[in-house]
Scaffold this motif. Structure first.
Motif, PDB file in Angstrom:
ATOM      1  N   ASP A   1      48.749   6.389  23.263  1.00 31.10           N
ATOM      2  CA  ASP A   1      49.834   5.870  24.345  1.00 31.10           C
ATOM      3  C   ASP A   1      50.630   6.752  24.844  1.00 31.10           C
ATOM      4  N   ARG A   2      51.548   6.879  25.391  1.00 28.67           N
ATOM      5  CA  ARG A   2      52.440   7.439  26.316  1.00 28.67           C
ATOM      6  C   ARG A   2      52.434   8.616  25.855  1.00 28.67           C
ATOM      7  N   ARG A   3      53.012   8.804  25.219  1.00 27.69           N
ATOM      8  CA  ARG A   3      53.297  10.487  24.413  1.00 27.69           C
ATOM      9  C   ARG A   3      52.062  11.265  23.716  1.00 27.69           C
TER      10      ARG A   3
ATOM     11  N   GLU B   1      47.448   1.827  25.597  1.00 34.92           N
ATOM     12  CA  GLU B   1      48.481   0.722  24.938  1.00 34.92           C
ATOM     13  C   GLU B   1      49.397   0.654  26.763  1.00 34.92           C
ATOM     14  N   GLY B   2      49.833   0.020  26.769  1.00 29.85           N
ATOM     15  CA  GLY B   2      51.284  -0.267  28.424  1.00 29.85           C
ATOM     16  C   GLY B   2      50.122  -0.620  29.189  1.00 29.85           C
TER      17      GLY B   2
ATOM     18  N   ALA C   1      52.273   2.880  32.339  1.00 28.45           N
ATOM     19  CA  ALA C   1      52.168   4.007  30.744  1.00 28.45           C
ATOM     20  C   ALA C   1      51.944   4.179  31.554  1.00 28.45           C
TER      21      ALA C   1
END
Length: 90
Positions: free
Chosen positions: A2-4, A33-34, A38
């Motif tokens: 994910d972006r994190r 994700e994204g 992202a």
């Protein structure tokens, strides 16, 4: 991913305030994700307001016209399919 997680990976490169040229393949990050959006957001965040992110969006095939004549850039030219979804998104 994910972006994190993307932000964590990019933070390790210490890109804040730098000028970065990115040649990328979204698939090299695995499932993101994204997607490309992202990754682009994470890149922009990593360099911050005082940095610059540049992604090549053309190849010789897009800039050479008939018989090798140079075609001037204009924003209506499509992004090269060979360069992928990240430059297209950016």
């Amino acid at each position: 991913m994910d972006r994190r997680e993307l932000a964590w990976l990019l933070d390790g490169l210490e890109l804040a305030g730098t000028n970065v040229i990115v040649h990328s393949a979204l698939s090299s990050f695995g499932a993101v994700e994204g997607g490309a959006a992202a990754l682009c957001a994470a890149l922009m965040e990593a360099v911050g307001d005082s940095g610059t992110v540049v992604l090549p969006t053309f190849t010789a095939a897009e800039t050479l016209g008939e018989e090798g004549s140079v075609v001037a850039f204009h924003s209506d030219l499509p992004v090269s399919r060979g360069l992928g979804v990240v430059p297209e998104q950016f």
